[in-house]
Design a protein around this motif. Sequence first.
Motif, PDB file in Angstrom:
ATOM      1  N   UNK A   1       0.862  -1.181   0.000  1.00  0.00           N
ATOM      2  CA  UNK A   1       0.000   0.000   0.000  1.00  0.00           C
ATOM      3  C   UNK A   1       0.900   1.232   0.000  1.00  0.00           C
ATOM      4  N   UNK A   2       0.815   2.015  -1.064  1.00  0.00           N
ATOM      5  CA  UNK A   2       1.627   3.213  -1.233  1.00  0.00           C
ATOM      6  C   UNK A   2       0.777   4.463  -1.009  1.00  0.00           C
TER       7      UNK A   2
ATOM      8  N   UNK B   1     -12.138   0.965  11.556  1.00  0.00           N
ATOM      9  CA  UNK B   1     -12.585  -0.354  11.107  1.00  0.00           C
ATOM     10  C   UNK B   1     -11.725  -1.448  11.732  1.00  0.00           C
ATOM     11  N   UNK B   2     -10.419  -1.253  11.759  1.00  0.00           N
ATOM     12  CA  UNK B   2      -9.533  -2.253  12.345  1.00  0.00           C
ATOM     13  C   UNK B   2      -9.870  -2.512  13.810  1.00  0.00           C
ATOM     14  N   UNK B   3     -10.151  -1.434  14.541  1.00  0.00           N
ATOM     15  CA  UNK B   3     -10.441  -1.565  15.971  1.00  0.00           C
ATOM     16  C   UNK B   3     -11.812  -2.202  16.199  1.00  0.00           C
ATOM     17  N   UNK B   4     -12.814  -1.681  15.511  1.00  0.00           N
ATOM     18  CA  UNK B   4     -14.177  -2.175  15.752  1.00  0.00           C
ATOM     19  C   UNK B   4     -14.408  -3.575  15.200  1.00  0.00           C
TER      20      UNK B   4
ATOM     21  N   UNK C   1     -13.410  -1.506   2.700  1.00  0.00           N
ATOM     22  CA  UNK C   1     -12.767  -2.595   1.969  1.00  0.00           C
ATOM     23  C   UNK C   1     -11.252  -2.530   2.125  1.00  0.00           C
ATOM     24  N   UNK C   2     -10.687  -1.317   2.014  1.00  0.00           N
ATOM     25  CA  UNK C   2      -9.244  -1.141   2.157  1.00  0.00           C
ATOM     26  C   UNK C   2      -8.799  -1.538   3.566  1.00  0.00           C
ATOM     27  N   UNK C   3      -9.555  -1.129   4.567  1.00  0.00           N
ATOM     28  CA  UNK C   3      -9.209  -1.462   5.957  1.00  0.00           C
ATOM     29  C   UNK C   3      -9.205  -2.970   6.178  1.00  0.00           C
ATOM     30  N   UNK C   4     -10.172  -3.650   5.632  1.00  0.00           N
ATOM     31  CA  UNK C   4     -10.234  -5.107   5.822  1.00  0.00           C
ATOM     32  C   UNK C   4      -9.096  -5.806   5.100  1.00  0.00           C
ATOM     33  N   UNK C   5      -8.694  -5.284   3.928  1.00  0.00           N
ATOM     34  CA  UNK C   5      -7.551  -5.876   3.225  1.00  0.00           C
ATOM     35  C   UNK C   5      -6.278  -5.706   4.040  1.00  0.00           C
TER      36      UNK C   5
END
Length: 809
Positions: free
Chosen positions: A227-228, A294-297, A360-364
């Motif tokens: 991820x850039x 998103x990562x936390x929740x 979607x990006x957070x889950x990836x």
Amino acid sequence: MESIFEAIPTCDIGRRALLKKAGLAGIAAGVTLPFSAKAGENGVSVPQDEKIVWSMCSVNCGSRCALRMHVKQDEALWVETDNTGNDEYGDHQVRACLRGRSIRRRMNHPDRLNYPMKRVGKRGEGKFKRISWDEALDTIADNLKRIVKEYGNEAVYLNYCSGIVGGNITRSSAYASAMARLMNCYGGFLNQYGTYSTAQIARAMPFTYGSNVGNSTSDIVNSKLVVYFGNNPAETRMSGAGITYYLEQARERSNAKLIVIDPRYTDTAGGREDEWIPIRPGTDAALVSAIAYVLITENLIDQDFLDKYCIGYDEKTLPADAPANGHYKAYILGQGDDGIAKTPDWAAQITGIPADKIIKLAREIGSTKPCYISQGWGPQRQSNGELTARAIAMLPILTGNVGISGGNSGARESTYTITIKRFPVLTNPVQTKIPVFMWTDAIERGAEMTALKDGIQGKDKLDVPIKFLWNYAGNTIINQHSDINKTHEVLQDESKCEMIVVIENFMTASAKYADILLPDLMTTEQEDIIPNDYAGNMGYLIFGQPATSAKFERRPIYQILCDIAKRLGDDVYHQFSEGRTQEQWLQHLYREMRIMDADLPSYDELKKMGIFKKKDPKGHLIAYKAFRDDPEANPLATPSGKIEIYSSRLAEIAATWELKADEVIHPLPIYHSGFYSHEEAKTGQFPLQLVGFHYKSRTHSSYGNIDVLESACPQEVWINPLDAKSRNIQSGDLVRIFNEIGETRIEAKVTPRIMPGVLGMGQGAWHRANMWGDKIDHNGSINVLTTQRPSPLAKGNPQHSNLVQIEKV
């Protein structure tokens, strides 16, 4: 259409056949050389009266490239590049890009400076008179003596210069150059910290990690996701010596997915990416905050990593001096002071990225490991750049990707560097430093500048303004500094800065402001040994030789400084030179290098080889691996020895420094819009954000006067079709880009490769304006539009925080 071989004159038919066999015809098209030839390197034949000389391009692009100069009768006729090694991953050829390959056009340029000159018109007019070297050097030495006697050494400043930043003896980095050594032998000089490229990230990241280091790009061979954030190596590190090769080769082996987050569809994306996510400039930290939400929740964080290695993620590791709910988790979930949950919907309104794409990006990111998250230097070159840099680093921290192979720290990529012994510059007796971006302030109001308001280091305030300015191989006096029109006005008053000395190859925009102007040799015209810069996990040394003799009255920098040192006194000269010539210094330094690294060839062997390569013995550089393996034995250089998500030092700075209402320093990596942001664009008279980008035809402003490169990549302003349509602008139209600071006029490039509401312009174009008339630039010099107001913490240049309007002329 005729082939490139057919374009070579018929008188070169024998030469053409030889070149076609060697695959080199395109380089030498149009060159008339005799047919008789002899065997050359690697089986390539060269004419009997032609020789090949190893040299280098060492401009400030982040690469250092080998050049093989074909020379006949003391003229460089054409240029090849590295042809050694197996040209495979881990042993590739350090091939120069088209800029380096055009070096003979710089060497033979009709506008080269040939003689010492003194100014006879106003500063900036470009009116000079030829003088002798003795007069020039006497004038410099006499004025330096006078100013040091009257004001002290703090009044002498070495301006930020990076035109030959890759050199050793020839290096132009202000505080690490031969010029710095000279001044350190004469009582010192006002020093600087930060750079125009990296001020914000270099200042901010040590508050998190204690340093600013990333994994080497070659380690992407072990990644699953890349991820850039604003990282664009295909244009900023595009040569064979740079990291673009590593990125592509490593991804080919790891099959890692590449996501590019950038306002502009860059060449790094350019069909190679899996996804491009356009984002409003200056809003990266808002995107990161929503990803963190998103990562936390969704429980996608690495809690064990955060507990063991970090300070300030949640209440468990929050420092005792922090306020309640002052931790990062509280900020993200809306339990902190602002009470705002950093949801994807919240971030979508700020960044312009739809909420579902953020999720979607957070889950990836949260479900793919190892994940290589890296930021370029564009996102931090904003008015909120320090917050942005630390925020992006939160993603690898939250997911535990720090200190592992295939992961990264969130910083820009780092590199394995081969053993090098730099030309010693000695210790500066003057301890005072100013932010590199604020030298014009130090001329205008030096004695008013303080530590708490202006970031002065080493003392509470400056005592004197800058009175003597050295400028060697740099175009930052005008071209690369912000608000060109204001800088022009500052330098016009000769009672402020009393002496400006410029050492250059060309009459650049900055050179026009010299009082004394000296003609320098290029690196291809003198001897030097340089190491790689950003080069993944293969380091190298290049031994460059003079391809041609010194022409006219041009002199190398070391000789110039030796001659000035003699005029400053015998003690100064002997301390500066130690009785050595340039070649003797290289031999001396190389002997010390061989003691440090037994793998290095002998001096004579390296000189014959031209380039020596060495693979990283550890395989790949993995940032903070030792800390990850054993944090007790290998603490970070932070006060706690751990990763500081909450920084008590930043909290103290925020509480004591003098800041404006729209300037924020914060102990957490929060989002703040900063000044000249997209929020101001919504309501102000200048509704478009303008960002600069590194352009393929130049390295900053170096090579900016080479005709073939300008033709290949004309200076244009990028504008989205939606913005162009509402203004009746089409590709090729002459447009004016303007704000309250200044105006420039160039042609428009209407393209969907830049997001709506944003303009893009290659930085570094040479400034062309009538400074005694309307001051309108006619070459797309972006810095007529940028502010001299610095960022809050680093006091760095926010040259991507610009608000403008655009109209068809």
